[in-house]
Motif scaffolding. Structure first.
Motif, PDB file in Angstrom:
ATOM      1  N   MET A 204       0.821  -1.208   0.000  1.00  0.00           N
ATOM      2  CA  MET A 204       0.000   0.000   0.000  1.00  0.00           C
ATOM      3  C   MET A 204       0.859   1.263   0.000  1.00  0.00           C
ATOM      4  O   MET A 204       0.486   2.277  -0.590  1.00  0.00           O
ATOM      5  CB  MET A 204      -0.921  -0.011   1.216  1.00  0.00           C
ATOM      6  N   LEU A 205       2.026   1.209   0.651  1.00  0.00           N
ATOM      7  CA  LEU A 205       2.908   2.368   0.723  1.00  0.00           C
ATOM      8  C   LEU A 205       3.908   2.440  -0.435  1.00  0.00           C
ATOM      9  O   LEU A 205       4.659   3.412  -0.534  1.00  0.00           O
ATOM     10  CB  LEU A 205       3.674   2.351   2.052  1.00  0.00           C
ATOM     11  N   GLY A 206       3.933   1.407  -1.269  1.00  0.00           N
ATOM     12  CA  GLY A 206       4.869   1.400  -2.393  1.00  0.00           C
ATOM     13  C   GLY A 206       6.315   1.258  -1.967  1.00  0.00           C
ATOM     14  O   GLY A 206       7.219   1.836  -2.571  1.00  0.00           O
ATOM     15  N   LEU A 207       6.547   0.443  -0.922  1.00  0.00           N
ATOM     16  CA  LEU A 207       7.895   0.230  -0.396  1.00  0.00           C
ATOM     17  C   LEU A 207       8.395  -1.164  -0.767  1.00  0.00           C
ATOM     18  O   LEU A 207       7.597  -2.084  -0.970  1.00  0.00           O
ATOM     19  CB  LEU A 207       7.896   0.363   1.122  1.00  0.00           C
ATOM     20  N   PRO A 208       9.712  -1.358  -0.817  1.00  0.00           N
ATOM     21  CA  PRO A 208      10.231  -2.714  -1.006  1.00  0.00           C
ATOM     22  C   PRO A 208       9.939  -3.562   0.230  1.00  0.00           C
ATOM     23  O   PRO A 208       9.862  -3.049   1.358  1.00  0.00           O
ATOM     24  CB  PRO A 208      11.738  -2.500  -1.209  1.00  0.00           C
ATOM     25  N   PHE A 209       9.801  -4.856   0.008  1.00  0.00           N
ATOM     26  CA  PHE A 209       9.388  -5.783   1.061  1.00  0.00           C
ATOM     27  C   PHE A 209      10.328  -6.977   1.087  1.00  0.00           C
ATOM     28  O   PHE A 209      10.723  -7.493   0.042  1.00  0.00           O
ATOM     29  CB  PHE A 209       7.960  -6.248   0.803  1.00  0.00           C
ATOM     30  N   SER A 210      10.708  -7.389   2.291  1.00  0.00           N
ATOM     31  CA  SER A 210      11.546  -8.577   2.438  1.00  0.00           C
ATOM     32  C   SER A 210      10.841  -9.572   3.347  1.00  0.00           C
ATOM     33  O   SER A 210      10.466  -9.231   4.482  1.00  0.00           O
ATOM     34  CB  SER A 210      12.908  -8.207   3.034  1.00  0.00           C
ATOM     35  N   PHE A 211      10.655 -10.791   2.854  1.00  0.00           N
ATOM     36  CA  PHE A 211       9.927 -11.807   3.600  1.00  0.00           C
ATOM     37  C   PHE A 211      10.889 -12.808   4.243  1.00  0.00           C
ATOM     38  O   PHE A 211      11.859 -13.254   3.620  1.00  0.00           O
ATOM     39  CB  PHE A 211       8.944 -12.560   2.707  1.00  0.00           C
ATOM     40  N   ALA A 212      10.590 -13.204   5.483  1.00  0.00           N
ATOM     41  CA  ALA A 212      11.436 -14.112   6.256  1.00  0.00           C
ATOM     42  C   ALA A 212      11.149 -15.566   5.894  1.00  0.00           C
ATOM     43  O   ALA A 212      10.680 -16.348   6.730  1.00  0.00           O
ATOM     44  CB  ALA A 212      11.226 -13.872   7.746  1.00  0.00           C
ATOM     45  N   HIS A 213      11.457 -15.930   4.659  1.00  0.00           N
ATOM     46  CA  HIS A 213      11.249 -17.304   4.216  1.00  0.00           C
ATOM     47  C   HIS A 213      12.061 -18.280   5.058  1.00  0.00           C
ATOM     48  O   HIS A 213      11.665 -19.439   5.236  1.00  0.00           O
ATOM     49  CB  HIS A 213      11.652 -17.424   2.742  1.00  0.00           C
ATOM     50  N   HIS A 214      13.200 -17.847   5.598  1.00  0.00           N
ATOM     51  CA  HIS A 214      14.094 -18.744   6.324  1.00  0.00           C
ATOM     52  C   HIS A 214      13.494 -19.259   7.620  1.00  0.00           C
ATOM     53  O   HIS A 214      13.975 -20.272   8.151  1.00  0.00           O
ATOM     54  CB  HIS A 214      15.447 -18.076   6.595  1.00  0.00           C
ATOM     55  N   SER A 234       4.796   4.417  -5.999  1.00  0.00           N
ATOM     56  CA  SER A 234       5.142   5.521  -5.107  1.00  0.00           C
ATOM     57  C   SER A 234       6.364   6.246  -5.642  1.00  0.00           C
ATOM     58  O   SER A 234       6.918   5.881  -6.692  1.00  0.00           O
ATOM     59  CB  SER A 234       5.446   4.982  -3.706  1.00  0.00           C
ATOM     60  N   GLU A 235       6.822   7.250  -4.915  1.00  0.00           N
ATOM     61  CA  GLU A 235       8.055   7.928  -5.286  1.00  0.00           C
ATOM     62  C   GLU A 235       9.260   7.012  -5.137  1.00  0.00           C
ATOM     63  O   GLU A 235      10.307   7.253  -5.721  1.00  0.00           O
ATOM     64  CB  GLU A 235       8.255   9.175  -4.415  1.00  0.00           C
ATOM     65  N   VAL A 236       9.102   5.943  -4.370  1.00  0.00           N
ATOM     66  CA  VAL A 236      10.193   5.002  -4.132  1.00  0.00           C
ATOM     67  C   VAL A 236      10.261   3.940  -5.221  1.00  0.00           C
ATOM     68  O   VAL A 236      11.333   3.633  -5.757  1.00  0.00           O
ATOM     69  CB  VAL A 236      10.019   4.338  -2.749  1.00  0.00           C
ATOM     70  N   LEU A 237       9.122   3.351  -5.560  1.00  0.00           N
ATOM     71  CA  LEU A 237       9.063   2.245  -6.517  1.00  0.00           C
ATOM     72  C   LEU A 237       7.904   2.438  -7.490  1.00  0.00           C
ATOM     73  O   LEU A 237       6.832   2.902  -7.084  1.00  0.00           O
ATOM     74  CB  LEU A 237       8.861   0.911  -5.796  1.00  0.00           C
ATOM     75  N   ASP A 238       8.120   2.050  -8.736  1.00  0.00           N
ATOM     76  CA  ASP A 238       7.007   2.045  -9.682  1.00  0.00           C
ATOM     77  C   ASP A 238       6.461   0.633  -9.899  1.00  0.00           C
ATOM     78  O   ASP A 238       5.445   0.449 -10.558  1.00  0.00           O
ATOM     79  CB  ASP A 238       7.412   2.675 -11.018  1.00  0.00           C
TER      80      ASP A 238
END
Length: 361
Positions: A204-214, A234-238
């Motif tokens: 929703m915020l257009g931010l990068p996301f890292s998932f704890a698959h480990h 967002s201004e961060v990511l398209d």
């Protein structure tokens, strides 16, 4: 600043360093190994190195990510460094903004601020960290805390806000002297998670996301799908950008890889049963008499580790990228022996044809 090195890897590869302390070693030894690992990651072409906040765990010497990152910044020059992550409920947002503003000033353009919603420890330790009995804040307040932190990072509280006259320094504060703006940049903001809450919020915020698959592999695909479905440019990511943490270990042969992986499995078993300690030696792990329930746990844990000889690990990582569509893999190794951890990252780099020394390539 260099871009990510790919070699023949399908996506950039990065490092999550838990600063693990093995039996017979000290926290000082573990932190020295972290410097060696950061230098290895930088010279071999890994994209970034993160450290994660943990508390009250003798086998993990990363209780203070900002301090560790400042030390690593002094020993590297191009590698991206960051938190994977800082647990936002444990800290006042202003403190985090000041710490990571300082890191950004020390290593301009190289700092990631990855934020987690969980405390990263047990309830009593979390209360000691944030005095929850008086603050009454926790994971449920995460969106509000995140908004406050972002305001501090951007120095963007509106006029009349109770924090409008407070500035996180170093940060993008207009100076009155000849230097002008103290720092035009700020750390790159990431959200981390092991469930759908942060995935949806990051989208929703257009931010990068890292998932704890480990440590939450059963939630990986649903969380990544939710992130992508929720994503708003967002201004961060398209477009969405998702990394996943992967427990991985390469050794000269599969037998040695298994021997080391079982040290992490036994360590995790002890942690989950309320007996955290130093990561045991391979000999101790091999001699441990597992009950049927314990054996089931460690085998389930080990099944989520990509391990073996270099080509087996490469095949496992490639399959994981194909299955999840991850844009980046962040490799971590919870094992006893520092040399085995360092060697693993070298072998994975070799398997993908990364340069022996990126500066000379």
């Amino acid at each position: 600043m260099r871009g990510p090195v790919r070699g023949t890897a399908p996506v950039p590869l990065s490092v999550l360093d838990l600063v693990t302390v093995g039996s017979g070693y000290s926290a000082t030894d573990a932190l020295r190994t972290s410097v060696e690992l950061a230098r290895t990651a930088e010279t071999r072409g890994y994209h970034r190195l993160w450290v994660a906040e943990h508390h009250s765990m003798p086998g993990v010497a990363s209780s203070s990510p900002a301090v560790v990152l400042a030390h690593l910044a002094a020993h590297t020059s191009t590698l991206r460094l960051g938190s994977g992550g800082v647990m936002l409920p444990n800290h006042a947002p202003l403190v985090i903004a000041e710490q990571f503003g300082t890191l950004e000033a020390l290593a301009p353009g190289r700092v990631d601020l990855g934020l987690g919603r969980a405390p990263g420890t047990d309830g009593a330790t979390a209360a000691a960290l944030r005095r929850a009995e008086t603050l009454h804040e926790g994971a449920d307040d995460f969106p509000q805390q995140l908004a406050e932190l972002t305001r501090f990072l951007d120095d963007s509280f509106p006029p009349g806000h109770r924090y409008a006259r407070i500035h996180a320094v170093p940060g993008p504060v207009q100076g009155s002297g000849p230097g002008g703006v103290q720092s035009p940049a700020r750390p790159s903001l990431w959200l981390l998670g092991s469930s759908g809450f942060s995935a949806q919020l990051a989208g929703m915020l257009g931010l990068p996301f890292s998932f704890a698959h480990h440590f939450s592999s059963h939630n990986t695909l649903p969380a990544l799908a939710l992130y992508r479905e929720s994503f708003r440019p967002s201004e961060v990511l398209d477009r969405p950008y998702a990394s996943i943490g992967v427990n991985a270990l390469a050794a000269e042969d599969a037998e040695e890889a298994r021997r080391q992986v079982m040290t992490g499995a036994l360590s995790m078993l002890r942690l989950r049963t309320g007996r955290p300690g130093l990561v045991p030696t391979p000999e101790e792990a091999a001699a441990h008499e597992f009950s049927p329930v314990e054996r089931e746990f460690v085998e389930s844990w080990a099944a989520n580790v990509v391990y073996g000889d270099p080509q087996q690990v490469r095949a496992g990582l490639d399959e994981l990228v194909e299955r999840t569509g991850a844009d980046e893999l962040v490799l971590t190794s919870t094992v006893h022996t520092p040399a085995a951890r360092l060697r693993s990252y070298e072998l994975v780099a070799d398997a993908y044809g990364f340069p022996k020394d990126i500066a000379a390539a």
